[in-house]
Write an enzyme that holds these catalytic residues in place. Sequence first.
Site, PDB file in Angstrom:
ATOM      1  N   GLY A   1       0.819  -1.219   0.000  1.00 42.35           N
ATOM      2  CA  GLY A   1       0.000   0.000   0.000  1.00 42.35           C
ATOM      3  C   GLY A   1       0.846   1.259   0.000  1.00 42.35           C
ATOM      4  N   CYS A   2       1.905   1.241   0.768  1.00 45.90           N
ATOM      5  CA  CYS A   2       2.769   2.423   0.864  1.00 45.90           C
ATOM      6  C   CYS A   2       3.491   2.683  -0.457  1.00 45.90           C
ATOM      7  CB  CYS A   2       3.771   2.248   2.001  1.00 45.90           C
ATOM      8  SG  CYS A   2       2.959   2.067   3.610  1.00 45.90           S
ATOM      9  N   THR A   3       3.858   1.617  -1.148  1.00 40.23           N
ATOM     10  CA  THR A   3       4.507   1.759  -2.443  1.00 40.23           C
ATOM     11  C   THR A   3       3.531   2.331  -3.464  1.00 40.23           C
ATOM     12  OG1 THR A   3       6.047  -0.032  -1.965  1.00 40.23           O
ATOM     13  CG2 THR A   3       5.701   0.512  -4.297  1.00 40.23           C
TER      14      THR A   3
END
Length: 155
Positions: free
Chosen positions: A44-46
């Site tokens: 998700g952060c990527t």
Amino acid sequence: MPIVEGKAAPAFTLKDQDGNKVALKDFKGKNVVVYFYPKDDTPGCTKEACGFRDYWDEINKSGTVILGVSPDEGESHQKFINKYDLPFTLLSDPKRSMMEKYEAYGEKNMYGKITMGVIRSSVLIGKDGKVIKHWKRVAKAADHPEKVLQVLQSM
């Protein structure tokens, strides 16, 4: 003290991916998007970081600075930036003190279990240092950068 749209954003000074101190006051006269995320190089952060990267030209043209904040240290941030060619600054908040000021650390519901952790959220701070928009909980990391861009384009 809660984050309130129209009120001054809390001051902060954190280290960036290179160990340099970065303070909110350094960006006076520019819009600043501060986005909080749990961990470098996770799915998700990527997606969120790459979304901000993909909209970078348009965001940059609006005179806006992007600052990503997570508990990760500088070396982790450097690897994340290099791996995905991120054109913006990542800040380290290992003690989560800034995250607490910005309501980005606290109780989360993960698959029905209450845990403490980083709350994916963002704050748009205006040129005058006041909060323009606070996204308290970002549900879909991949869609969020486009929503931020839409707000910037409407200003």
